[in-house]
Structure formats: C-alpha cells, structure tokens
Design an enzyme around this catalytic site. Structure first.
Site, PDB file in Angstrom:
ATOM      1  N   ILE A 558       0.818  -1.209   0.000  1.00 21.95           N
ATOM      2  CA  ILE A 558       0.000   0.000   0.000  1.00 21.95           C
ATOM      3  C   ILE A 558       0.849   1.255   0.000  1.00 21.95           C
ATOM      4  O   ILE A 558       0.332   2.360  -0.029  1.00 21.95           O
ATOM      5  CB  ILE A 558      -0.969   0.026   1.193  1.00 21.95           C
ATOM      6  CG1 ILE A 558      -0.213  -0.258   2.491  1.00 21.95           C
ATOM      7  CG2 ILE A 558      -2.100  -0.968   0.997  1.00 21.95           C
ATOM      8  CD1 ILE A 558      -1.084  -0.122   3.719  1.00 21.95           C
ATOM      9  N   GLY A 559       2.153   1.092   0.030  1.00 17.60           N
ATOM     10  CA  GLY A 559       2.985   2.278  -0.011  1.00 17.60           C
ATOM     11  C   GLY A 559       4.419   1.900  -0.282  1.00 17.60           C
ATOM     12  O   GLY A 559       4.826   0.769  -0.090  1.00 17.60           O
ATOM     13  N   GLU A 560       5.165   2.869  -0.760  1.00 18.86           N
ATOM     14  CA  GLU A 560       6.560   2.606  -1.106  1.00 18.86           C
ATOM     15  C   GLU A 560       7.362   3.847  -0.772  1.00 18.86           C
ATOM     16  O   GLU A 560       6.949   4.963  -1.046  1.00 18.86           O
ATOM     17  CB  GLU A 560       6.650   2.334  -2.616  1.00 18.86           C
ATOM     18  CG  GLU A 560       8.039   2.183  -3.152  1.00 18.86           C
ATOM     19  CD  GLU A 560       8.671   0.878  -2.726  1.00 18.86           C
ATOM     20  OE1 GLU A 560       9.462   0.908  -1.765  1.00 18.86           O
ATOM     21  OE2 GLU A 560       8.366  -0.166  -3.333  1.00 18.86           O
ATOM     22  N   GLY A 561       8.452   3.633  -0.129  1.00 20.03           N
ATOM     23  CA  GLY A 561       9.281   4.783   0.197  1.00 20.03           C
ATOM     24  C   GLY A 561      10.731   4.427   0.053  1.00 20.03           C
ATOM     25  O   GLY A 561      11.083   3.305  -0.285  1.00 20.03           O
ATOM     26  N   GLY A 562      11.579   5.385   0.302  1.00 16.64           N
ATOM     27  CA  GLY A 562      13.003   5.187   0.133  1.00 16.64           C
ATOM     28  C   GLY A 562      13.553   4.095   1.020  1.00 16.64           C
ATOM     29  O   GLY A 562      14.511   3.423   0.663  1.00 16.64           O
ATOM     30  N   PHE A 563      12.959   3.907   2.152  1.00 23.21           N
ATOM     31  CA  PHE A 563      13.491   2.940   3.076  1.00 23.21           C
ATOM     32  C   PHE A 563      12.850   1.577   2.984  1.00 23.21           C
ATOM     33  O   PHE A 563      13.199   0.656   3.709  1.00 23.21           O
ATOM     34  CB  PHE A 563      13.337   3.448   4.510  1.00 23.21           C
ATOM     35  CG  PHE A 563      14.586   4.062   5.005  1.00 23.21           C
ATOM     36  CD1 PHE A 563      15.786   3.373   4.923  1.00 23.21           C
ATOM     37  CD2 PHE A 563      14.577   5.329   5.555  1.00 23.21           C
ATOM     38  CE1 PHE A 563      16.949   3.934   5.383  1.00 23.21           C
ATOM     39  CE2 PHE A 563      15.740   5.904   6.010  1.00 23.21           C
ATOM     40  CZ  PHE A 563      16.934   5.209   5.925  1.00 23.21           C
ATOM     41  N   VAL A 566       5.390  -0.501   2.478  1.00 29.07           N
ATOM     42  CA  VAL A 566       4.368  -0.714   3.487  1.00 29.07           C
ATOM     43  C   VAL A 566       3.348  -1.678   2.908  1.00 29.07           C
ATOM     44  O   VAL A 566       2.904  -1.526   1.771  1.00 29.07           O
ATOM     45  CB  VAL A 566       3.689   0.611   3.876  1.00 29.07           C
ATOM     46  CG1 VAL A 566       2.659   0.370   4.956  1.00 29.07           C
ATOM     47  CG2 VAL A 566       4.726   1.605   4.350  1.00 29.07           C
ATOM     48  N   LYS A 580       5.376  -2.003   7.997  1.00 30.61           N
ATOM     49  CA  LYS A 580       6.393  -1.190   7.349  1.00 30.61           C
ATOM     50  C   LYS A 580       7.694  -1.962   7.372  1.00 30.61           C
ATOM     51  O   LYS A 580       8.162  -2.391   8.419  1.00 30.61           O
ATOM     52  CB  LYS A 580       6.532   0.121   8.101  1.00 30.61           C
ATOM     53  CG  LYS A 580       7.528   1.066   7.514  1.00 30.61           C
ATOM     54  CD  LYS A 580       7.228   2.457   8.045  1.00 30.61           C
ATOM     55  CE  LYS A 580       8.481   3.270   8.234  1.00 30.61           C
ATOM     56  NZ  LYS A 580       8.173   4.510   8.952  1.00 30.61           N
ATOM     57  N   ASP A 678       8.704  15.540  10.503  1.00 26.25           N
ATOM     58  CA  ASP A 678       8.306  15.134   9.156  1.00 26.25           C
ATOM     59  C   ASP A 678       6.784  15.172   8.973  1.00 26.25           C
ATOM     60  O   ASP A 678       6.191  14.254   8.438  1.00 26.25           O
ATOM     61  CB  ASP A 678       8.860  13.739   8.859  1.00 26.25           C
ATOM     62  CG  ASP A 678       9.070  13.520   7.363  1.00 26.25           C
ATOM     63  OD1 ASP A 678       8.984  14.514   6.603  1.00 26.25           O
ATOM     64  OD2 ASP A 678       9.302  12.379   6.964  1.00 26.25           O
TER      65      ASP A 678
END
Ligand SMILES: *[C@@H]1O[C@H](CO)[C@@H](O)[C@H](O)[C@H]1NC(C)=O
Ligand SMILES: *[C@@H]1O[C@H](CO)[C@@H](O)[C@H](O)[C@H]1NC(C)=O
Ligand SMILES: *[C@@H]1O[C@H](CO)[C@@H](O)[C@H](O)[C@H]1NC(C)=O
Ligand SMILES: *[C@@H]1O[C@H](CO)[C@@H](O)[C@H](O)[C@H]1NC(C)=O
Ligand SMILES: *[C@@H]1O[C@H](CO)[C@@H](O)[C@H](O)[C@H]1NC(C)=O
Ligand SMILES: *[C@@H]1O[C@H](CO)[C@@H](O)[C@H](O)[C@H]1NC(C)=O
Ligand SMILES: *[C@@H]1O[C@H](CO)[C@@H](O)[C@H](O)[C@H]1NC(C)=O
Ligand SMILES: *[C@@H]1O[C@H](CO)[C@@H](O)[C@H](O)[C@H]1NC(C)=O
Ligand SMILES: *[C@@H]1O[C@H](CO)[C@@H](O)[C@H](O)[C@H]1NC(C)=O
Length: 895
Positions: A558-563, A566, A580, A678
């Site tokens: 459901i999500g994608e980030g640099g680290f 999710v 996560k 943040d």
C-alpha cells in the site's frame, strides 16, 4: 370465601365452568395497565361455592407465598396453571381432592417437598408440567395409573433413581424427564408409546444402549444429550429427518461418522476410549488434533464483528437452532433445545443500541445469543494455562414498563464443567434491564475451554413472548493470564526459543530507547509508563507477518518509500495491520527502526497512529501498525480520481483539528516531548471514519528544551521544512508548526505544496498564498471541488492560521495548543501575516536545496506513494553527505 394471599398480583384469570370461555369472569390483566399497576393484597371476594371454576390461571406473575389450602375446595377445577410465580412451601394436601384436574402446571416455582402421592388421585390428568421446582422424587406409587396423561414435563429436580415405571402409560405425546438425576438403562417400553412425538431424557446419567424397539417411533424431537449411553449409534437416528440430539454421550461403537450432521447432533457423542474418530468434534472435549496454539478469543455473540479496545469481537451469526453445532475454526458453538410453544422463535436477540442504558462498549450488547435450554461455546486448541473469562450480559428482551417487566430470566453458567453462576438473573446483577454487566472468572484450560449456559426451568417462560426465556449472552472474551507462545510454527526447541529471543530483542530496543531517554532527560519515567510500553508493543514473528501479508504479496503493498515498503496484512484473528518494512542494511534503517518503535510506543493518542509491535528476524526490520482504511491525506487530496476522496469542508476542518491535536500531544501534553520533523500530507493517515492520525516517527527527535537547538544533521521533507531548520539546523517544535501550516494550506487548496507550479516563478503553494493574501484574494486558494459549500469565515480563519504557522520567525509561530484554540475560534488569529519577499540569496539557497534531491517534487506526492514513506527518498537524510549541514554553515538570518 376464598382467601388469597398475594404480594404482587398482576394477572388473574378466572373462567367459569363454561369451557368455551363465553361467560368468563376475567381478571386477566396481562395487558391491562390499570390492573398491572395494582397490587392486590388480602382477600379476593370469590366464593368457590357460588362460581364453579374450571380454570384457575396465574401464569407468569409475581405471586409469592404458600399456595392457599382453599384451592382444594374448588372441586370443579380442571386446570390449575401456576407457572412462573414464586409459590413456596409444599403443595397442600387439599389439592388431592381436585379429582377433575386435567392440567396442572407449576413450572419455575420453588415448591418443595416430595412429589405428592395425591397425584395418583388425578386420574383425568392430561398435562402435568413441573419444570425447575424444588420437588424431590421418586414418582409416587400409582402414578402410572394416570393413563390419560399425554404431556409430562418434569425437569431439573432430584429424582435420583432409575427410570420411573411408566409402562402402562401409552398416551404420551410429550414425555420430558430432563435433568432429574436418573440413571440406569433407558427402557425399551417407550417403544410402545405409539403417540410419542417428543422425547427428552437429556441431562441424566443413563447408561447402556438405545433400545432397538425405539426405531418404530415417529418422533419429531429426540433429546438424549448429556447421558452416558454406549454402543453404536443406531442407523435410524443417523438417517432421521427430524431433530435428533445424541450429543455428549459415551458411544463406543463404529465411529466413522462426521459432524455436524444435518438434523442429528453428534457433538462429543463418543467415549474417550474410542481413538480412531474420523472427526474431532465427535470426541469428548473436542480436543484438537493440531498443536494447541490459541490463547485468546473475543466473541460478539449473535452479532457482527465489532472492535472494542483494539480487539475484534468476532461475529457469531451462524444459524443455530434446536440441535446445532457450528465450528468457526478457532471456536465452536453447540446448542440444544426448543422454545416450548413457539416453533418460530429466534435464537438471536437484538436491540437498538441507543436503548441501552449506562453501558460501556454498548455495541457488544446490541445483539445476544438466546437459547431455550443449553448453549455451549468452545474455545478450541488453547495453550495450557490459566485464563480470564469475561462474560458480558445485558437483559435486552425485557423492559422496565408494561407487561414485559414481569419477565424473569434465570439460568446457570458453568465453565469447564464447574458451576460459576447459579440461578443467575442478569437484571438483578446489572441493576436493571438494558444495562450491561461483565462478570469475570478464572479457569485452567488444557486444550479446550467450555462455557456452558443452561436453563434449569426457573423464571418465566412466556413473557414477553413464548420464545424469550433461557440463557442470554452478549459477548465473551477469553484472555491468558500467562505469556502465551506466539509462534505458530512446527514446534521443537528451536522454534520455541527463537521467538523468545526475538521478543526480548524487541523489548530490549524499546528499553534502550527509554533508558536513553531517561539519561538524557534526567526525568523520572513512572513505572506505569514503562509497563504500558511493554504491554503495548507486541512481538510478531516473521512467519505471522508473512502469513498476514501473503508473503509480502505485491497486491498487498500500500505504499513505497526510500526505506522500504508498506504492506497491508490480516492477522489470524482478523485484525488488519500495516507492516512497514525497513531495509536493515543501512545504519539509517536501524536507527529509523529504533526511533520508530521507541517513539510511537511512548505515545497513545487518538490522533497518533497506533503501534501494534515489531519484528526483528533475519535481515528484516518490520514495524506493525494499525491499518488505516483510507490511506493518507495526500492520497485523499491529491490522488488520482479513483482514490481521491473529494473531502468536504467539515471533514477537512475536522482533519485539521485532528492533526493539531496529535501535534499538541507530542509537543505539550505527553511526558516525553518530541518534534516529529516530518509532518506532511503523506504522513497523516485517515481511518475508516476519516479520523486523521499522525504516523511515521522515524525522524522524530526528543525536544530537549533548554539544551541546544542546533542540529548538525538535518532531516525532513522539502517543501515542509521550516526555513530556520533547513538552513541553520535550528530545531524546535515550531518546525512542526511550520510543516503543519503547509499541510493546512494543502488541505484547504487541495493542492500539493511541492507540486503546485502553475507559473515557473511560483515555487511553492506557500508563495501563492502570500501573493493572494497580499492581493486580498486569499479565498481563490480554496479547492474548487468544494464549490461554495464552505464557510468563508472559517476558511479565512484557517488560512490565516496556516500563514501564521508558516511565519518566517519561529518565535512568532503559535504553539499548537494555541492553534487549537484559534481553530475553535476561542483565540483571535492575532497577527497579520508579514509580507516579506524572499531575498535573492534566500531564493537561490532554496533552489540549490531543491536540486540536491531532484525527485522530491514528484515523489512527495506521487499518487501511489501512499501510506508513509515517501519521505525516504524525498527527504534529506542524516547520512547522505550531500545534504548534511552543520552549524558552521553560513546562516541566513531572516529576522
Ligand atoms: C384421593 O381422593 C379421595 C376422594 O376422591 C380422597 O378421599 C383421598 O384422600 C385422596 N387421596 C389423597 C392421597 O389425597
Ligand atoms: C381418558 O380419556 C378418554 C378419552 O378422552 C375418556 O373417555 C376417559 O374417560 C378418560 N379416562 C379417565 C380416567 O378420565
Ligand atoms: C439427590 O437425592 C439423593 C437422594 O435423595 C441424594 O443422595 C443426592 O445427594 C441428591 N443430589 C443432589 C444433587 O442434591
Ligand atoms: C453417572 O453414572 C456413573 C456410572 O454409573 C457414575 O460413575 C457417575 O458418577 C454418575 N454421574 C453422575 C453425575 O451422577
Ligand atoms: C462400550 O462401553 C460399554 C460400557 O462401558 C462396555 O460394556 C462395552 O464393552 C464397550 N464396547 C466396546 C466395543 O468397547
Ligand atoms: C475403530 O476401531 C474399532 C475397533 O477398535 C473398529 O471396530 C472400528 O471399525 C474402527 N473405526 C474406524 C472408522 O476405523
Ligand atoms: C474434558 O474436560 C474436563 C474439564 O476440563 C476434564 O475434567 C476431562 O478430563 C476432559 N475429558 C477428556 C476426555 O479429555
Ligand atoms: C492456575 O492457577 C492455579 C491457582 O491459582 C495454580 O495453582 C496453577 O498452578 C495455575 N496453573 C497454571 C498452568 O498456571
Ligand atoms: C468478521 O471477521 C472475520 C475475521 O476476523 C472475517 O472472516 C469475517 O468475514 C467477518 N465477518 C463479517 C460478517 O464481517
């Protein structure tokens, strides 16, 4: 003169001897409020001599005291119906003179003494009901001469003997001898009772075989449940189309049956000596064949899934009726019995939630299981240990007024075969109808836990309806009093040890954080706070998480980030989670992880996302949160059409308030004070009701008060970072206030601060806002999709707050608590935002800053970068040298 001592007489039916009832003297007041409010005491002016009565009925009233001798003088009496009252003492001998009696009912009265010998005088008797009295056996000599008796209901008394000699009585249609402590074999002469339709010999201690002679009976109902019958289960029962209940016996013949079987209940019908059962539900305690790993259970009896205190009380709406068994997987339910006189009665009771009084967690009580006789819940495959069982009750069928207030529900509850509630009356315990009450018990469980609700003939049966008596249970929770084994893998020492090590790792990480915190702050952390830290954070095994997320299936992402990514997941108990996944290779990953787990676990607030736990295994660092149905605010606002929620003004206004509350908690209310660093639209998540919660504490930093504010390492997201922090590393909670201001602008405008570039020279939404503010056209900023459906005054106020929050000078930005007060209109929005054009050098610095992370503009708001971590690539990270500033960096002082 007939003298009646009556303490609370509500209804009295007196018919004269005209059986058709045409000329009846009717004192019947069941629905007559005038009468029902009256209390008759003393004498009732009736003369047995002048009015030849045939029927005397006092059904379901609260008449108490001994039965008057004088009744015996009404020799014309054919029906004496006294069920559901509170008559005490023995049945007066004078009743022996009522030789015309055909129908006698005393259910639910605490009448004591032996079953009187004068029953033998009632030769015309056709129906005799005595359920739930305090009479004692045996049946008197001569009882078998009552050959016209067609209905006999004797239950819940101590006869303590073998089956009574009823050979000659062949008129029976209904023969019920339930829970009478009868033992020995069951007689084959019952096979001669050709008219028999219902036979109930359940809850006795009968042994031996089911007689072969019975196979020609044409029964509608057969209840032999809870005896010790042995041998084989006859084919005529297995293949029967009618309701047959032979559950809870000790059959030891051929065991290749399955359960459940359509009309025939075979639950636990086999003796423990039979080892080769084909189905575990046939065995005595439903002992499970797999490894017993369950350790908690929450059931919303008769209702839907509801979440209370973070636990999902599972829905329990299986069709349960006369003879039923249903296995939900981790638990099962078994039911026996029918409502006398009401074949359409429901086995689930419901009430409008708003009618419940003073009841916490009222959603648990709006539905309940109802059962006329015996209802058992089984928690299956439970780990061995002591458990707390909470039973939630509320009387939802009776009311305080009118006829139904006369209802009295009385039943017993046993846990693991031990009686824990006897003659239990919900209304009494809860202090009234429609009120919830929770009773708590402790019990030792090895494998299976049984909770048994049983009606023993007490209380009323036909108020307010015939289908309304018997046990009622609203919800059940079962929690371990020990630390359960949480790994559900194949077993062995290794598997047992690994989770323990990992759990301690997880807790250890939290402790490090806390210790760090204590030593830094030199403050006292209350021991309760430490305890809550431990209890709040669970340890999850990688296996559990893999199962929950279908091995991190792409469709669950459901999500994608640099680290890392999710994922959405569903735990075995149905709880939805968000996982996560932090890549553990980098130092950032570790630090992020500790930060995340440590920080969030220290907070509990409705506007901060809840941490469920963590997982450290292999090279995986996983943080597990509550799942938020509506993803992030960024997605709701800027997402493509199919996910854009087109939030209306009240919702936006509420979200703004939610974020403000969450931040106030972080900055001012909690014992540990932190700067989130943040705050941005992607880190504001929305639950199913569009409540906003702040997430992602990976960058959060302790607010160290007087200590230095200068940070040598800067992290955050371009477009949301306060200038003094981005430029000089000057960090206070006002940096979050700045970011909050930006989010508010986005919330009102529906546009992303970083994405919004209608003209090349307007870099930020904020700049546009300043320009429009200067031109007095600030309302042009409002999201066009709101149309005119907003309050200009409130939008104006909110925008002014946003501009105030994004004030260049941190000291002029309001505190978050002040922001709340401003949003509520309690504090005026004081300062006109200062109209400052950026200096050349400042602008160039910003531009340079941007170039350092070229993808930031698109990433921060890329529409599928939902949930969390777009920060990761869009932000400037501590260890990324290009973005490392230190305090010696030349400062641009804007003030
Ligand atoms: C049975 O009834 C007769 C009168 O019909 C009476 O004499 C006798 O006492 C009664 N027996 C009992 C046990 O009450
Ligand atoms: C039994 O019932 C039958 C038919 O209803 C009737 O003829 C007979 O007299 C009754 N016997 C007694 C003892 O009342
Ligand atoms: C039932 O009655 C028998 C004999 O009268 C007595 O021995 C037994 O204890 C009683 N059982 C109960 C549960 O009261
Ligand atoms: C039932 O009968 C068996 C064998 O006769 C006996 O061992 C057991 O105690 C009895 N149970 C009850 C509840 O009376
Ligand atoms: C079944 O149980 C009864 C009573 O306990 C016993 O007499 C009989 O031998 C058993 N039969 C089998 C096949 O085990
Ligand atoms: C179970 O074992 C018994 C003898 O111990 C045998 O009679 C019976 O057929 C077996 N049942 C099944 C289903 O294997
Ligand atoms: C079933 O459970 C009861 C109560 O927990 C226990 O006493 C009994 O031994 C169990 N029976 C079997 C066959 O496991
Ligand atoms: C359960 O509790 C009882 C009483 O407190 C205790 O004696 C027993 O050891 C406990 N059993 C387990 C398995 O913890
Ligand atoms: C209730 O939740 C369970 C999982 O806990 C799920 O399997 C089931 O479909 C849900 N039932 C309803 C009626 O929503």
């Amino acid at each position: 003169m007939l003298v009646f001592f009556v303490f609370h007489l509500i209804g009295l039916i007196i018919f004269d001897n005209n059986r058709s009832g045409q000329s009846c003297l009717n004192f019947f007041a069941q629905h007559n409020s005038e009468f029902s409010r009256n209390t008759f005491g003393g004498t009732i002016p009736l003369s047995g001599a002048s009015i030849p009565l045939t029927i005397l009925g006092l059904l379901g009233n609260r008449v108490a005291g001994p039965l008057p001798e004088e009744i015996g003088t009404i020799s014309t009496l054919q029906e004496l119906l006294l069920s559901g009252n509170q008559f005490t003492g023995v049945l007066p001998d004078s009743l022996g003179d009522l030789t015309n009696l055909e129908d006698f009912r005393i259910d639910g009265n605490p009448i004591s003494g032996r079953i009187p010998s004068f029953f033998a005088n009632w030769t015309k008797m056709e129906r005799l009901d005595m359920q739930g009295t305090s009479l004692q056996g045996p049946f008197p000599p001569g009882f078998s001469s009552l050959t016209n008796l067609s209905e006999l209901r004797v239950t819940d008394i101590n006869i303590s003997g073998t089956f009574p000699p009823l050979e000659t009585m062949e008129s029976f249609k209904y023969l019920i001898l339930r829970n009478c402590q009868l033992y020995g074999s069951i007689p084959s002469f019952i096979g001669n009772m050709k008219k028999l339709k219902r036979l109930d010999l359940s809850f006795n201690n009968f042994t031996g075989l089911i007689p072969k002679s019975w196979e020609n009976l044409e029964l509608d109902y057969l209840f032999l449940t809870n005896n010790m019958l042995s041998g084989s289960i006859p084919d005529w029962i297995l293949s029967n189309k009618h309701k047959m209940d032979i559950s809870f016996n000790s059959f030891n013949g051929s065991a290749n049956n399955i359960c459940p079987s359509s009309n025939v209940s075979l639950v636990a019908s086999y003796s423990p000596s039979v080892k080769n059962l084909t189905s575990s539900c046939l065995s005595k305690n439903l002992t499970c064949t797999e490894k017993a790993m369950n350790y908690e259970l929450y059931i919303n009896c008769g209702g839907q899934n509801v979440t209370v205190d973070g636990k999902v009380y599972q829905s329990d709406k299986a069709a349960i009726a006369t003879t039923s068994f249903y296995n939900y997987g981790k638990w099962a339910i078994s039911s026996t019995g029918y409502f006398v006189g009401d074949s359409d009665a429901q086995y689930i009771a419901e009430i409008n939630e708003s009618l419940l009084l003073n009841t916490a967690n009222s959603q648990l009580y709006k539905s309940a299981r109802l059962n006329p006789l015996s209802l058992r819940y089984y928690a299956l495959c439970m780990q061995t240990g002591n458990y707390t069982v909470n039973l939630h009750f509320a009387e939802i069928m009776f009311s305080e007024f009118g006829f139904s207030r006369n209802g009295r529900r009385i039943f017993d509850v046993s846990i693991q075969g031990k009686k824990v509630l006897e003659n239990f009356d919900i209304t009494k315990k809860a202090g009234g109808v429609r009120r919830g009450v929770v009773l708590s018990f402790t019990t030792l469980v090895e494998n299976t836990l049984e909770i048994h609700f049983q009606w023993l003939g007490k209380g009323t049966m036909s108020i307010p309806t015939r289908g309304g008596y018997g046990p009622l249970i609203s919800a059940i929770s079962i929690t371990p009093n020990f630390t359960p084994k949480k790994e559900d893998s194949g077993g062995g020492l290794l598997n047992a040890a690994v989770p323990a090590i990992l759990v301690s790792t997880c807790i250890f990480l939290i402790m490090i954080f806390v210790v760090l915190f204590i030593s830094r702050r030199k403050n006292h952390v209350k021991s309760e706070e430490l305890k809550s830290l431990e209890s709040m954070t669970g340890y999850f095994s990688l296996r559990q998480i893999k199962t929950a997320t279908k091995n991190f299936a792409p469709e669950n992402k459901i999500g994608e980030g640099g680290f890392g990514s999710v994922y959405k997941g569903r735990l075995n108990d149905g709880t939805l989670i968000a996982v996560k996944q932090l890549s553990s290779k980098s130092r950032q990953g570790n630090r992020e992880f500790i930060n995340e787990v440590g920080m969030i676990s220290a907070f509990q607030h409705p506007n901060l996302v809840k941490l469920f736990g963590c997982c450290v295994e292999g090279n995986q660092l996983l943080v597990i949160y509550e799942y938020m149905e509506n993803n992030s605010l960024a997605r709701a606002l800027f997402g493509p059409e199919e996910v854009n929620l087109n939030l209306d003004w009240p919702t936006r206004s509420k979200i703004c308030m939610d974020i403000a509350k969450g931040l106030t908690h972080l900055h001012e209310e909690s014992m540990i004070k932190i700067v989130h660093r943040d705050i941005k639209a992607t880190n504001v998540l929305l639950d199913s009701d569009l409540n906003a919660k702040i997430s992602d504490f990976g960058l959060a930093k302790l607010d160290e008060g007087e200590d230095t504010h200068i940070s040598t390492r800067i992290a955050g997201t371009i477009g949301y970072m306060a200038p003094e922090y981005a430029m000089r590393g000057y960090l206070t909670d006002k940096a979050d206030v700045y970011s909050f201001g930006i989010v508010v602008l986005e919330l009102v405008s529906g546009k992303s601060n970083t994405n919004f570039r209608p003209k090349e020279d307007s870099v930020y939404l904020l700049d546009i806002a300043y320009v429009l503010q200067e031109q007095g056209k600030i309302l042009e900023l409002v999201d066009s999709c709101l149309g005119r459906n907003y309050s200009k005054k409130k939008v104006n106020r909110m925008l002014n707050i946003a501009l105030l929050c994004t004030h260049r000078s941190p000291s002029l930005r309001p505190k978050m608590s002040t922001v709340i007060s401003m949003l509520e209109g309690k504090t005026p929005v004081s300062v006109e935002p200062i109209k400052i054009k950026r200096t050349e050098s400042e602008v160039s610095r910003f531009k340079a800053f941007e170039r350092l992370s070229p993808d930031s503009h698109t990433f921060g708001v890329s529409t599928d970068a939902s949930w969390t971590n777009s920060t990761m690539s869009a932000s400037i990270r501590e260890d990324e040298t290009v973005t490392t500033f230190n305090s010696s960096t030349p400062l641009i002082d804007l003030e």
